[in-house]
Write a protein that holds these residues in place. Structure first.
Motif, mmCIF file in Angstrom:
data_model
loop_
_atom_site.group_PDB
_atom_site.id
_atom_site.type_symbol
_atom_site.label_atom_id
_atom_site.label_comp_id
_atom_site.label_asym_id
_atom_site.label_seq_id
_atom_site.Cartn_x
_atom_site.Cartn_y
_atom_site.Cartn_z
ATOM 1 N N UNK A 187 25.462 49.177 -12.803
ATOM 2 C CA UNK A 187 24.604 48.155 -12.207
ATOM 3 C C UNK A 187 23.254 48.175 -12.918
ATOM 4 N N UNK A 188 22.418 47.138 -12.761
ATOM 5 C CA UNK A 188 21.111 47.135 -13.435
ATOM 6 C C UNK A 188 20.259 48.359 -13.117
ATOM 7 N N UNK A 189 20.202 48.793 -11.864
ATOM 8 C CA UNK A 189 19.392 49.957 -11.507
ATOM 9 C C UNK A 189 20.003 51.243 -12.063
ATOM 10 N N UNK A 190 21.320 51.350 -12.030
ATOM 11 C CA UNK A 190 21.971 52.525 -12.618
ATOM 12 C C UNK A 190 21.685 52.597 -14.117
ATOM 13 N N UNK A 191 21.739 51.452 -14.777
ATOM 14 C CA UNK A 191 21.468 51.390 -16.215
ATOM 15 C C UNK A 191 20.028 51.807 -16.505
ATOM 16 N N UNK A 192 19.057 51.263 -15.754
ATOM 17 C CA UNK A 192 17.651 51.612 -15.975
ATOM 18 C C UNK A 192 17.413 53.102 -15.742
ATOM 19 N N UNK A 193 18.062 53.664 -14.748
ATOM 20 C CA UNK A 193 17.920 55.088 -14.465
ATOM 21 C C UNK A 193 18.478 55.929 -15.609
ATOM 22 N N UNK A 194 19.643 55.554 -16.111
ATOM 23 C CA UNK A 194 20.241 56.282 -17.231
ATOM 24 C C UNK A 194 19.369 56.189 -18.483
ATOM 25 N N UNK A 195 18.864 55.009 -18.791
ATOM 26 C CA UNK A 195 18.015 54.832 -19.971
ATOM 27 C C UNK A 195 16.760 55.683 -19.857
ATOM 28 N N UNK A 196 16.165 55.730 -18.672
ATOM 29 C CA UNK A 196 14.970 56.553 -18.461
ATOM 30 C C UNK A 196 15.262 58.015 -18.762
ATOM 31 N N UNK A 197 16.376 58.522 -18.274
ATOM 32 C CA UNK A 197 16.747 59.912 -18.529
ATOM 33 C C UNK A 197 17.066 60.149 -20.008
ATOM 34 N N UNK B 232 12.765 67.282 -17.376
ATOM 35 C CA UNK B 232 13.014 67.183 -15.940
ATOM 36 C C UNK B 232 12.057 66.159 -15.342
ATOM 37 N N UNK B 233 12.608 65.124 -14.720
ATOM 38 C CA UNK B 233 11.825 64.090 -14.059
ATOM 39 C C UNK B 233 11.805 64.351 -12.560
ATOM 40 N N UNK B 234 10.626 64.288 -11.971
ATOM 41 C CA UNK B 234 10.546 64.423 -10.522
ATOM 42 C C UNK B 234 11.037 63.140 -9.869
ATOM 43 N N UNK B 235 11.316 63.239 -8.584
ATOM 44 C CA UNK B 235 11.738 62.065 -7.822
ATOM 45 C C UNK B 235 10.691 60.958 -7.891
ATOM 46 N N UNK B 236 9.406 61.325 -7.724
ATOM 47 C CA UNK B 236 8.337 60.327 -7.734
ATOM 48 C C UNK B 236 8.198 59.675 -9.107
ATOM 49 N N UNK B 237 8.368 60.439 -10.176
ATOM 50 C CA UNK B 237 8.309 59.860 -11.521
ATOM 51 C C UNK B 237 9.409 58.831 -11.717
ATOM 52 N N UNK B 238 10.614 59.153 -11.276
ATOM 53 C CA UNK B 238 11.721 58.214 -11.423
ATOM 54 C C UNK B 238 11.505 56.971 -10.568
ATOM 55 N N UNK B 239 10.935 57.138 -9.383
ATOM 56 C CA UNK B 239 10.607 55.971 -8.560
ATOM 57 C C UNK B 239 9.647 55.052 -9.299
ATOM 58 N N UNK B 240 8.619 55.631 -9.902
ATOM 59 C CA UNK B 240 7.628 54.835 -10.641
ATOM 60 C C UNK B 240 8.249 54.159 -11.855
ATOM 61 N N UNK B 241 9.059 54.900 -12.593
ATOM 62 C CA UNK B 241 9.548 54.416 -13.870
ATOM 63 C C UNK B 241 10.710 53.446 -13.745
ATOM 64 N N UNK B 242 11.525 53.598 -12.704
ATOM 65 C CA UNK B 242 12.717 52.756 -12.555
ATOM 66 C C UNK B 242 12.480 51.626 -11.558
ATOM 67 N N UNK B 243 11.866 51.954 -10.423
ATOM 68 C CA UNK B 243 11.671 50.946 -9.377
ATOM 69 C C UNK B 243 10.307 50.267 -9.457
ATOM 70 N N UNK B 244 9.338 50.907 -10.109
ATOM 71 C CA UNK B 244 8.039 50.289 -10.327
ATOM 72 C C UNK B 244 7.328 49.911 -9.049
ATOM 73 N N UNK B 245 6.968 48.621 -8.931
ATOM 74 C CA UNK B 245 6.160 48.148 -7.816
ATOM 75 C C UNK B 245 6.972 47.734 -6.597
ATOM 76 N N UNK B 246 8.268 47.957 -6.606
ATOM 77 C CA UNK B 246 9.081 47.611 -5.437
ATOM 78 C C UNK B 246 8.715 48.541 -4.283
#
Length: 227
Positions: free
Chosen positions: A155-165, A172-186
């Motif tokens: 899915x688009x969110x799964x893809x963005x998460x994989x690309x970020x990693x 090692x990415x923290x939960x908050x970092x991944x929230x910022x980098x993948x979900x942004x301003x949502x």
């Protein structure tokens, strides 16, 4: 054949700094373009695809720290941050959000040149639009994911998460970092969004293959690595 100049994007709201870096880096053989604010800097990076980015921390509209996750969605170019804040905490914050290096203002130009040269000596992917690690490959142009020769549909969110990693394997990415980098301003993202999508991703990337790549580091966060 003439050697292609390495491209450096300078994003800083101080015109004096932009002009100084454009002149000096140009004199040392770099191709330099500049932007005076965050939105302009993002557009510059998307359109020009620089080899390295020099980024100011304190800017109007979007700070350098806020820009880092946005930049990491569109480029893996090394980012050197510049800031008048020289405290250790400020440096740690920048590095934790995805910067590769950090210099305090005022800085010596020779020092900046040395840092920039060091970052550009690191190996680059032959195709900058392909991310590869172990037996997984992502083609950023085609939006395709292949592991061990098998196509994986995300899915688009799964893809963005994989690309970020994948942009920074073993980090090692923290939960908050991944929230910022993948979900942004949502703002309506649930508290367990990262954990839920890591689980979805594992079900598609790891299940049925010889070894897991997506790892949980207890008390720290998530990473992609082959051990």
């Amino acid at each position: 054949m003439a050697e292609t100049k390495r491209r450096v994007a300078v994003i800083d709201d101080e015109r004096r700094i932009r002009e100084l870096l454009e002149l000096t880096l140009g004199h040392h053989g770099y191709d330099v373009r500049t932007a005076g604010d965050g939105p302009g800097g993002l557009d510059l990076v998307r359109e020009w695809e620089p080899d390295a980015i020099i980024l100011d921390v304190m800017m109007p509209m979007i700070s350098g720290i806020e820009m880092l996750p946005m930049l990491r969605r569109v480029t893996d170019a090394p980012v050197i941050m510049l800031s008048a804040r020289g405290e250790v905490e400020a440096k740690v914050e920048g590095l934790a959000h995805g910067a590769d290096d950090y210099l305090s203002k005022p800085f010596e130009m020779s020092e900046l040149l040395a840092h920039l040269d060091a970052k550009l000596r690191r190996p680059h992917l032959e195709n900058r639009n392909v991310l590869s690690y172990d037996d997984i490959t992502v083609n950023l142009d085609e939006h395709t994911v292949v592991r061990a020769g098998k196509r994986v549909d995300l899915s688009p969110l799964e893809y963005d998460l994989l690309v970020t990693l994948l942009r920074r394997p073993r980090r090692v990415f923290t939960r908050d970092e991944l929230l910022d980098m993948v979900w942004g301003d949502e703002k309506d993202v649930g508290q367990n969004a990262v954990e839920r999508y890591i689980s979805y991703l594992r079900g598609k990337i790891d299940d049925g293959f010889n070894r897991p790549l997506i790892q949980t580091v207890r008390g720290a966060g998530y990473t992609i690595r082959a051990d």
